[in-house]
Design a protein around this motif. Structure first.
Motif, PDB file in Angstrom:
ATOM      1  N   CYS A  65      36.164  36.882  34.407  1.00  0.00           N
ATOM      2  CA  CYS A  65      35.242  35.946  35.058  1.00  0.00           C
ATOM      3  C   CYS A  65      33.848  36.568  35.030  1.00  0.00           C
ATOM      4  O   CYS A  65      33.666  37.694  35.481  1.00  0.00           O
ATOM      5  N   HIS A 111      31.084  35.713  36.616  1.00  0.00           N
ATOM      6  CA  HIS A 111      30.163  35.323  37.681  1.00  0.00           C
ATOM      7  C   HIS A 111      29.840  36.473  38.629  1.00  0.00           C
ATOM      8  O   HIS A 111      30.516  37.503  38.643  1.00  0.00           O
ATOM      9  N   CYS A 160      30.235  38.129  41.346  1.00  0.00           N
ATOM     10  CA  CYS A 160      31.272  38.226  42.367  1.00  0.00           C
ATOM     11  C   CYS A 160      31.930  39.592  42.178  1.00  0.00           C
ATOM     12  O   CYS A 160      32.186  39.986  41.036  1.00  0.00           O
ATOM     13  N   ASP A 198      34.861  40.582  42.470  1.00  0.00           N
ATOM     14  CA  ASP A 198      36.260  40.637  42.042  1.00  0.00           C
ATOM     15  C   ASP A 198      36.429  40.793  40.529  1.00  0.00           C
ATOM     16  O   ASP A 198      37.422  41.367  40.078  1.00  0.00           O
ATOM     17  N   ALA A 199      35.469  40.288  39.736  1.00  0.00           N
ATOM     18  CA  ALA A 199      35.541  40.391  38.264  1.00  0.00           C
ATOM     19  C   ALA A 199      36.974  40.180  37.782  1.00  0.00           C
ATOM     20  O   ALA A 199      37.586  41.049  37.149  1.00  0.00           O
ATOM     21  N   CYS A 200      37.492  39.005  38.046  1.00  0.00           N
ATOM     22  CA  CYS A 200      38.920  38.719  37.805  1.00  0.00           C
ATOM     23  C   CYS A 200      39.259  38.646  36.318  1.00  0.00           C
ATOM     24  O   CYS A 200      38.437  38.239  35.498  1.00  0.00           O
ATOM     25  N   CYS A 218      39.871  32.262  42.283  1.00  0.00           N
ATOM     26  CA  CYS A 218      39.376  31.504  43.435  1.00  0.00           C
ATOM     27  C   CYS A 218      39.296  30.017  43.070  1.00  0.00           C
ATOM     28  O   CYS A 218      39.406  29.646  41.899  1.00  0.00           O
ATOM     29  N   LYS A 268      36.912  28.133  42.622  1.00  0.00           N
ATOM     30  CA  LYS A 268      35.808  27.788  41.720  1.00  0.00           C
ATOM     31  C   LYS A 268      36.234  27.920  40.259  1.00  0.00           C
ATOM     32  O   LYS A 268      35.799  27.168  39.395  1.00  0.00           O
ATOM     33  N   VAL A 269      37.066  28.909  39.987  1.00  0.00           N
ATOM     34  CA  VAL A 269      37.369  29.234  38.586  1.00  0.00           C
ATOM     35  C   VAL A 269      38.762  28.750  38.166  1.00  0.00           C
ATOM     36  O   VAL A 269      39.048  28.658  36.977  1.00  0.00           O
ATOM     37  N   VAL A 307      37.543  37.220  47.541  1.00  0.00           N
ATOM     38  CA  VAL A 307      38.849  36.706  47.968  1.00  0.00           C
ATOM     39  C   VAL A 307      39.998  37.661  47.670  1.00  0.00           C
ATOM     40  O   VAL A 307      40.982  37.696  48.397  1.00  0.00           O
ATOM     41  N   HIS A 308      39.888  38.428  46.592  1.00  0.00           N
ATOM     42  CA  HIS A 308      40.992  39.337  46.287  1.00  0.00           C
ATOM     43  C   HIS A 308      41.007  40.538  47.223  1.00  0.00           C
ATOM     44  O   HIS A 308      42.078  41.046  47.570  1.00  0.00           O
ATOM     45  N   LEU A 354      28.796  29.287  43.821  1.00  0.00           N
ATOM     46  CA  LEU A 354      28.367  30.674  43.845  1.00  0.00           C
ATOM     47  C   LEU A 354      26.870  30.649  43.579  1.00  0.00           C
ATOM     48  O   LEU A 354      26.456  30.414  42.451  1.00  0.00           O
TER      49      LEU A 354
HETATM   50  S1  SF4 Z   1      37.064  35.411  42.805  1.00  0.00           S
HETATM   51 FE1  SF4 Z   1      36.430  33.619  41.573  1.00  0.00          FE
HETATM   52  S2  SF4 Z   1      34.230  33.908  41.167  1.00  0.00           S
HETATM   53 FE2  SF4 Z   1      35.078  35.876  41.869  1.00  0.00          FE
HETATM   54  S3  SF4 Z   1      35.544  36.953  39.975  1.00  0.00           S
HETATM   55 FE3  SF4 Z   1      37.423  35.930  40.653  1.00  0.00          FE
HETATM   56  S4  SF4 Z   1      37.457  33.964  39.625  1.00  0.00           S
HETATM   57 FE4  SF4 Z   1      35.355  34.788  39.458  1.00  0.00          FE
END
Ligand code: SF4
Length: 668
Positions: A9, A11, A13, A15-17, A45, A47-48, A179-180, A562
């Protein structure tokens, strides 16, 4: 036939998922979490989830455009890339020859977090001799506060929180922004650790907390000093640890803390002595407390000092002394890559003028010698996300300002463009991602074809470099070659990097380099830092502690956008809800307002018309507006940043989005 591609991801954030993109015939048909990603572990999350809806959105820009109507109207005509590049290079050359190249200003931030695409313009603008942008809009004051006490000491592993005995979330709305990490906090809670949240209003994160402590905006430093006072009074300070590991404890105790007794702390923060004592005792006596410091409390005029005082509290309470104890503000991988191999500050003809991005509105409307004549915006949307929005938009509306915008969508900023260029989405270009919320790094390859003629940031700036006649070998490199360049530069963070796994697209860990426990000039925790104008942490008021308007404005994050990204997604409109101001029942009643009424939120900077939501989650004296909403057809342009000022933090020139006063009245 469906193929699966690993990616990250992109964005802004922590978490860099890890993502898995399903691709059919060059088109992304689905996006889900990568179960093999060691931090995000297969979840995303809201959003993604369904990121393919962003990638395939019908509003994506597909061809270069030039303005064909009044500034800001958003009327364009299509041109070829060759015409667009020639036009931009020609205008920049003419401006540099006339007013000087410092009349050209790049404006970019974290629209993508990939190391190549995020930093793609730097070398070109250095080579041009353009003005430089101080990229301070997020939380440089937080970094300065940590560094004042702990220098370059690496942050702990965030997953330590799972084994914590107490979790204190100080000024972090993790449900919206991390969130993570919140998932790890919930695991700790299930294992028996109480979760305490400190914030200025009951955010969505309050649902995951056992106890919520509401403090007055900007008073976090005062609370930390008050808790330090109680540690001394109650004999709870870790004196042995402080004597062995810290500098300045005696000076802090004697010169600062006597003035921060419980009565003054209550007056400054709103927390009574019993709550103060609970916090001090919890941090000082829990076997493995995990203290997570958020970004928001640093976005005040006293933001750096707030953070500094909280880190000093973590030291004095022994949080930093106990195995499993942690004071976490983010992962600190700044030295893992030598970005200057790519950004090339050495290409500047001389050190050029620096413009603080927080003051873009002022710069566009008042700066002289030379005035800004050309603006190039990429990975950013200042018409929506920068403070002092009225001035920013007045500046963008200048007929004599030549504005280039490189974007995926027609954002509020893009409508002011003279040349609007289509940008790729992250799944359409390669990049290298690190995180500010964990210690994994990932290399992503392009998974899908871009729509129409969209180009990546780096491909745009390479083309402009060619058109301007810049022949440095860097401008001939492909994105993958730039990634290799970044990976070739030496760094102890990457000594044990699994390069084969990285090149195969997996997230691989960086290793914290060995070194002293405290990476400060003295080798100790610096409660006293004589290199600073303020050698000791002390109480500083925030900008809005004084002011004519009765309500403190809190501009919190939304769970469904975001900053200004994801606002193109109609499916996220409903859960996000409309732009609205949230007021306490007392403040709403005092103004004769009920939920659903239309109101005007206003201060000396501007006015914003929006509906009211009355809620017990917001204390009296505070007005909350969450999210950075886009302009809507048929409504007056602007969002909450019409009401946020360009004032700066105490250190590092940061933004003060949370440090403003407003009033609210019934509309009409
Ligand atoms: S929590 Fe959402 S915005 Fe944040 S890195 Fe993960 S997918 Fe992206």
């Amino acid at each position: 036939m469906t193929t699966l591609h690993r990616s990250t991801c992109p964005h802004d954030c922590p978490d860099a998922c890890g993502l898995l993109a399903e691709v059919e015939e060059g088109r992304v048909v689905a996006v889900r979490g990568d179960p093999d990603h060691p931090y995000s572990r297969g979840t995303l999350c809201p959003k993604v989830n369904h990121y393919e809806r962003t990638v395939n959105h019908p509003g994506r820009l597909t061809h270069p455009l030039v303005r064909a109507g009044p500034k800001g109207e958003g009327t364009f005509r299509r041109v070829s890339w060759e015409e667009a590049i020639d036009l931009v290079a020609g205008r920049w050359r003419a401006i540099a020859a006339g007013a000087g190249a410092e009349a050209i200003l790049p404006y970019s931030y974290a629209g993508t977090m990939g190391l190549v695409q995020r930093n793609a313009g730097h070398a070109l603008f250095h080579r041009l001799g353009a003005s430089r942008l101080a990229r301070t809009i997020c939380s440089p004051a937080k970094s300065a506060g940590f560094q004042a006490v702990l220098g370059a000491t690496p942050g702990p592993d965030p997953s330590l929180v799972e084994r914590a005995s107490l979790v204190v979330l100080w000024g972090v709305n993790a449900a919206a922004t991390n969130v993570h990490f919140l998932g790890l906090v919930k695991a700790a809670r299930r294992a028996g650790a109480p979760v305490w949240l400190l914030d200025t209003y009951r955010t969505a994160t309050a649902a995951a907390a056992d106890r919520v402590f509401l403090v007055r905006p900007g008073s976090d430093g005062a609370l930390a000093l008050g808790l330090l006072h109680l540690l001394v009074r109650e004999g709870l300070a870790d004196e042995r640890f402080l004597a062995a590991e810290a500098l300045g404890w005696e000076a802090l105790k004697e010169r600062i803390l006597p003035d921060h007794g419980p009565a003054r702390t209550e007056a400054l923060t709103g927390l009574d002595e019993a709550a103060q004592l609970d916090l001090a005792r919890g941090l000082a006596t829990s076997p493995a407390p995990f203290l997570r410091i958020g970004e928001g409390l640093s976005r005040y005029g006293n933001g750096s000092m707030n953070v500094r005082a909280i880190v000093a509290l973590a030291a004095a309470a022994g949080v930093l002394a106990r195995p499993g104890g942690a004071c976490y503000g983010g992962s600190t991988t700044g030295d893992a890559f030598d970005l200057e191999r790519f950004t090339r500050p050495d290409l500047q003809p001389r050190p050029t003028r620096v413009v603080n991005m927080v003051r873009l509105g002022e710069a566009l409307t008042t700066l002289d010698d030379p005035p800004i004549r050309a603006l190039c915006v990429y990975a950013a949307n200042p018409a929506a996300a920068a403070p002092d929005q009225g001035a920013v938009r007045r500046g963008l509306a200048r007929e004599d300002l030549f504005t280039v915008v490189h974007e995926r969508f027609v954002t509020d900023t893009a409508r002011f463009a003279d040349v609007l260029l289509p940008a790729t989405a992250s799944l359409e270009h390669p990049d290298l991602y690190r995180s500010y919320g964990h210690y994994f790094v990932q290399r992503a390859r392009a998974a899908a074809a871009p729509p129409g003629e969209a180009r990546s940031n780096w491909d745009l700036f390479r083309a402009l470099a060619r058109a301007l006649g810049f022949d440095e070998p860097l401008f001939g490199l492909t994105t993958d070659q730039v990634i290799d360049l970044l990976l070739e530069g030496p760094s102890p963070w990457r000594d044990r990097l699994d390069r084969a796994a990285l090149d195969a697209g997996r997230a691989v860990p960086l290793a914290v380099p060995p070194g002293p426990r405290w990476r400060t000039p003295s080798g100790r925790i610096e409660l006293r830092n004589d290199a600073l104008a303020e050698p000791l942490p002390r109480w500083l008021p925030s900008h809005a502690d004084a002011g004519a308007h009765p309500l403190r404005l809190q501009t919190g994050p939304s769970l469904y956008s975001l900053n200004s990204t994801f606002t193109e997604r109609e499916d996220l409109d409903r859960p996000r809800g409309p732009l609205r101001v949230r007021l306490s029942p007392a403040d709403a009643a005092a103004r004769g307002l009920s939920s659903g009424d239309r109101a005007v939120a206003w201060n000396e900077l501007g006015e914003l018309r929006l509906p009211v939501e009355v809620t017990g989650d917001v204390p009296a004296g505070i007005a909350v507006v969450e999210g950075v909403h886009p302009d809507r057809a048929g409504e007056r342009p602007g969002n909450v940043n019409l009401l946020t000022s360009r004032r700066l933090t105490d250190e590092a020139g940061g933004s003060t989005f949370y440090d403003n006063r407003i009033d609210v009245r019934r509309d009409g």
